[in-house]
Write a protein that holds these residues in place. Structure first.
Motif, PDB file in Angstrom:
ATOM      1  N   SER A 109      -6.904  50.975  16.113  1.00 22.21           N
ATOM      2  CA  SER A 109      -6.141  50.142  15.177  1.00 22.21           C
ATOM      3  C   SER A 109      -6.333  48.648  15.401  1.00 22.21           C
ATOM      4  CB  SER A 109      -4.643  50.482  15.278  1.00 22.21           C
ATOM      5  OG  SER A 109      -4.399  51.811  14.909  1.00 22.21           O
ATOM      6  N   ILE A 110      -6.972  48.280  16.506  1.00 19.46           N
ATOM      7  CA  ILE A 110      -7.146  46.856  16.807  1.00 19.46           C
ATOM      8  C   ILE A 110      -8.257  46.288  15.936  1.00 19.46           C
ATOM      9  CG2 ILE A 110      -7.864  45.200  18.575  1.00 19.46           C
ATOM     10  CD1 ILE A 110      -6.573  47.077  20.636  1.00 19.46           C
ATOM     11  N   ASP A 111      -7.891  45.362  15.087  1.00 21.79           N
ATOM     12  CA  ASP A 111      -8.861  44.710  14.210  1.00 21.79           C
ATOM     13  C   ASP A 111      -9.860  43.904  15.039  1.00 21.79           C
ATOM     14  OD1 ASP A 111      -9.383  41.947  12.516  1.00 21.79           O
ATOM     15  OD2 ASP A 111      -9.442  43.752  11.273  1.00 21.79           O
ATOM     16  N   ASN A 112     -11.167  43.999  14.703  1.00 23.41           N
ATOM     17  CA  ASN A 112     -12.190  43.305  15.482  1.00 23.41           C
ATOM     18  C   ASN A 112     -11.987  41.797  15.497  1.00 23.41           C
ATOM     19  OD1 ASN A 112     -13.278  45.797  15.929  1.00 23.41           O
ATOM     20  ND2 ASN A 112     -15.181  45.436  14.805  1.00 23.41           N
ATOM     21  N   VAL A 113     -11.593  41.236  14.361  1.00 25.41           N
ATOM     22  CA  VAL A 113     -11.369  39.788  14.289  1.00 25.41           C
ATOM     23  C   VAL A 113     -10.238  39.384  15.217  1.00 25.41           C
ATOM     24  CG1 VAL A 113     -10.699  37.881  12.777  1.00 25.41           C
ATOM     25  CG2 VAL A 113     -12.255  39.649  11.930  1.00 25.41           C
ATOM     26  N   MET A 114      -9.161  40.144  15.164  1.00 23.18           N
ATOM     27  CA  MET A 114      -8.003  39.881  16.031  1.00 23.18           C
ATOM     28  C   MET A 114      -8.374  40.005  17.503  1.00 23.18           C
ATOM     29  SD  MET A 114      -4.778  42.485  16.309  1.00 23.18           S
ATOM     30  CE  MET A 114      -3.941  42.767  17.871  1.00 23.18           C
ATOM     31  N   GLY A 115      -9.106  41.081  17.854  1.00 20.76           N
ATOM     32  CA  GLY A 115      -9.447  41.316  19.248  1.00 20.76           C
ATOM     33  C   GLY A 115     -10.405  40.284  19.805  1.00 20.76           C
ATOM     34  N   LEU A 116     -11.441  39.934  19.044  1.00 15.33           N
ATOM     35  CA  LEU A 116     -12.423  38.956  19.514  1.00 15.33           C
ATOM     36  C   LEU A 116     -11.811  37.561  19.626  1.00 15.33           C
ATOM     37  CD1 LEU A 116     -15.565  40.166  17.541  1.00 15.33           C
ATOM     38  CD2 LEU A 116     -15.178  40.322  20.015  1.00 15.33           C
ATOM     39  N   MET A 177      -4.024  42.923  22.594  1.00 19.06           N
ATOM     40  CA  MET A 177      -2.580  43.080  22.406  1.00 19.06           C
ATOM     41  C   MET A 177      -1.786  41.917  22.968  1.00 19.06           C
ATOM     42  SD  MET A 177      -1.685  45.757  20.695  1.00 19.06           S
ATOM     43  CE  MET A 177       0.050  45.831  21.169  1.00 19.06           C
ATOM     44  N   HIS A 178      -2.419  41.065  23.769  1.00 19.05           N
ATOM     45  CA  HIS A 178      -1.689  39.982  24.415  1.00 19.05           C
ATOM     46  C   HIS A 178      -1.000  39.030  23.428  1.00 19.05           C
ATOM     47  CE1 HIS A 178      -0.515  36.846  27.171  1.00 19.05           C
ATOM     48  NE2 HIS A 178      -1.227  35.979  26.497  1.00 19.05           N
ATOM     49  N   PRO A 179      -1.651  38.595  22.327  1.00 20.48           N
ATOM     50  CA  PRO A 179      -0.938  37.710  21.388  1.00 20.48           C
ATOM     51  C   PRO A 179       0.329  38.333  20.817  1.00 20.48           C
ATOM     52  CG  PRO A 179      -3.292  37.672  20.959  1.00 20.48           C
ATOM     53  CD  PRO A 179      -3.062  38.778  21.947  1.00 20.48           C
ATOM     54  N   ILE A 180       0.289  39.649  20.570  1.00 18.97           N
ATOM     55  CA  ILE A 180       1.497  40.325  20.063  1.00 18.97           C
ATOM     56  C   ILE A 180       2.565  40.381  21.145  1.00 18.97           C
ATOM     57  CG2 ILE A 180       2.375  42.549  19.245  1.00 18.97           C
ATOM     58  CD1 ILE A 180      -0.219  42.947  17.757  1.00 18.97           C
ATOM     59  N   ASP A 181       2.156  40.716  22.389  1.00 18.19           N
ATOM     60  CA  ASP A 181       3.113  40.681  23.509  1.00 18.19           C
ATOM     61  C   ASP A 181       3.761  39.302  23.624  1.00 18.19           C
ATOM     62  OD1 ASP A 181       2.574  43.310  24.253  1.00 18.19           O
ATOM     63  OD2 ASP A 181       1.016  42.749  25.676  1.00 18.19           O
ATOM     64  N   HIS A 182       2.944  38.258  23.477  1.00 20.71           N
ATOM     65  CA  HIS A 182       3.434  36.884  23.633  1.00 20.71           C
ATOM     66  C   HIS A 182       4.439  36.531  22.532  1.00 20.71           C
ATOM     67  CE1 HIS A 182       3.336  32.668  24.830  1.00 20.71           C
ATOM     68  NE2 HIS A 182       3.193  32.356  23.546  1.00 20.71           N
ATOM     69  N   VAL A 183       4.129  36.878  21.296  1.00 24.51           N
ATOM     70  CA  VAL A 183       5.043  36.600  20.176  1.00 24.51           C
ATOM     71  C   VAL A 183       6.368  37.332  20.374  1.00 24.51           C
ATOM     72  CG1 VAL A 183       5.412  36.982  17.707  1.00 24.51           C
ATOM     73  CG2 VAL A 183       3.226  36.084  18.514  1.00 24.51           C
ATOM     74  N   ILE A 184       6.296  38.591  20.783  1.00 28.04           N
ATOM     75  CA  ILE A 184       7.500  39.396  20.989  1.00 28.04           C
ATOM     76  C   ILE A 184       8.402  38.774  22.049  1.00 28.04           C
ATOM     77  CG2 ILE A 184       8.310  41.597  21.957  1.00 28.04           C
ATOM     78  CD1 ILE A 184       5.944  42.932  20.497  1.00 28.04           C
TER      79      ILE A 184
END
Length: 400
Positions: A109-116, A177-184
């Motif tokens: 489910s991790i989008d390539n643009v998001m992950g890179l 997943m780190h940016p999502i962890d950070h926002v949360i």
């Protein structure tokens, strides 16, 4: 290679001229009969064109993962975080709802643009920008976009997300997943006392009440169109919830942990008469004994699981007296020492280990004298002026 980020020798190693496509297979979740045993698709990268390239990029990505604040390395670090929470925030415990989340199909489910992009942002924060961020990102991108595999004689290529199987999959997913962890953890509308994520499994002691919990769950599911979370929470704090290989519960104003095994676990330890090295057979019950002591925070729970494990080993053919002795050795061990402190980093530069040279053999009982034979003839290396400078004889050892 042209940028000077890798040597010719490394470039040659990365290009596997005898490569073949990977292959797909399913790991069935036998612990979920209620869901008709769903399968988890695994793509093996062994021998594939991108295998070595994925290993090279993972070497640098995993150095970033080590410093991510919300990522757990293992269950010992989780136990350390619970221990730390009990000591630093005891006033919050009586109001806690124990919650766990699961990221649905996280890897694909991790989008390539998001992950890179997440990889780029964190790679740029390195103290030493070598190899270049561009080279590491390019290697990661190639492994993502050229994940070619076979299943039932049909070729497939993964268009988005990362497969479960390549060397860099776990490090890449954790970074993505780190940016999502950070926002949360930085939303002022919600107070996050502790957020622990091991791959796609998350634990959080919630302190804002049930209504706010459901509001929070809806919000985190709106953060990304493909990243979705399922939630489980403890209605009875004493009953608790399962997380990794633990059951977490609240008792007497403390968060406790005890050992948890899935109902499908048959405890099929290797037979004591199996063809394994003697030290391997003896280390299995020793490891089980230490794990039981480490996870169980109450003595009553430790005793219960200790006796249960002894019976499991006896059922597999082990001697009850010797197994009981092994488990009893752990009774006096200090649990915090077994858990350790993940915040203490190890300085590899100060360890004078040198380059060790293993002689790897397939194990067979008749090879018992292999170590003795190697040690007996090590001195022959000193007869050659070149070899004795290249190979330190005290660094050679036999392993199976």
């Amino acid at each position: 290679l042209e940028a000077g980020d890798i040597s010719k020798r490394l470039a040659t190693w990365m290009v596997n001229e005898e490569s073949r496509p990977g292959y797909d297979y399913c790991n069935y979740k036998v612990h979920k009969p209620q869901a008709n045993y769903p399968g988890r698709l695994i793509t093996s990268g062994c021998g594939s064109p991108t295998e070595n390239l994925a290993a090279w990029s993972d070497y640098y990505l995993k150095q970033i993962v080590v410093d991510l604040p919300y990522v757990l390395k293992d269950s010992s670090e989780f136990l350390y975080q619970i221990q730390k929470f009990n000591l630093t925030q005891p006033e919050k415990i009586n109001d806690i709802i124990l919650v766990s989340w699961d990221v649905v199909a996280m890897f694909p489910s991790i989008d390539n643009v998001m992950g890179l992009k997440a990889c780029h942002d964190l790679l740029e924060k390195r103290d030493v920008l070598f190899p270049s961020t561009t080279s590491i990102l390019e290697a990661t991108r190639i492994t993502l976009e050229n994940n070619i595999s076979y299943f039932n004689n049909v070729a497939f290529v993964q268009n988005n997300g990362t497969a479960m199987g390549p060397h860099n999959a776990c490090s890449y997913a954790d970074i993505a997943m780190h940016p999502i962890d950070h926002v949360i953890n930085n939303n002022k509308d919600f107070s996050i006392a502790l957020w622990c994520r091991f791959k796609d499994d998350i634990f959080c002691p919630w302190i804002m009440g049930l209504e706010k919990l459901h509001e929070f769950h809806a919000w985190i599911n709106s953060l990304h169109p493909k990243i979705k979370f399922t939630m489980n929470y403890a209605e009875d704090p004493l009953e608790g919830i399962e997380y990794l290989d633990t059951r977490v519960y609240i008792k007497n104003s403390f968060i406790h942990t005890t050992l948890y095994t899935k109902p499908s676990d048959t405890h099929a330890y290797p037979n004591p008469n199996s063809c394994h090295p003697k030290h391997a057979r003896s280390n299995i019950p020793q490891g089980a004994a230490k794990r039981t002591k480490r996870i169980c925070s109450e003595e009553s729970e430790h005793f219960k699981h200790k006796m249960s494990h002894i019976n499991h080993f006896v059922n597999r053919g082990y001697n009850r007296e010797s197994i009981s002795t092994e488990f009893n050795k752990c009774d006096d061990l200090d649990r915090p020492d077994l858990i350790g402190d993940p915040e203490i980093s190890f300085n590899f530069e100060n360890k004078e280990c040198g380059r060790r040279i293993p002689l790897v053999l397939d194990f067979h009982p008749s090879y018992a004298g292999a170590t003795r034979a190697v040690n007996k003839h090590k001195h022959l290396l000193d007869l050659d002026d070149t070899l004795k400078d290249v190979i330190a004889k005290d660094k050679i050892f036999v392993t199976f």
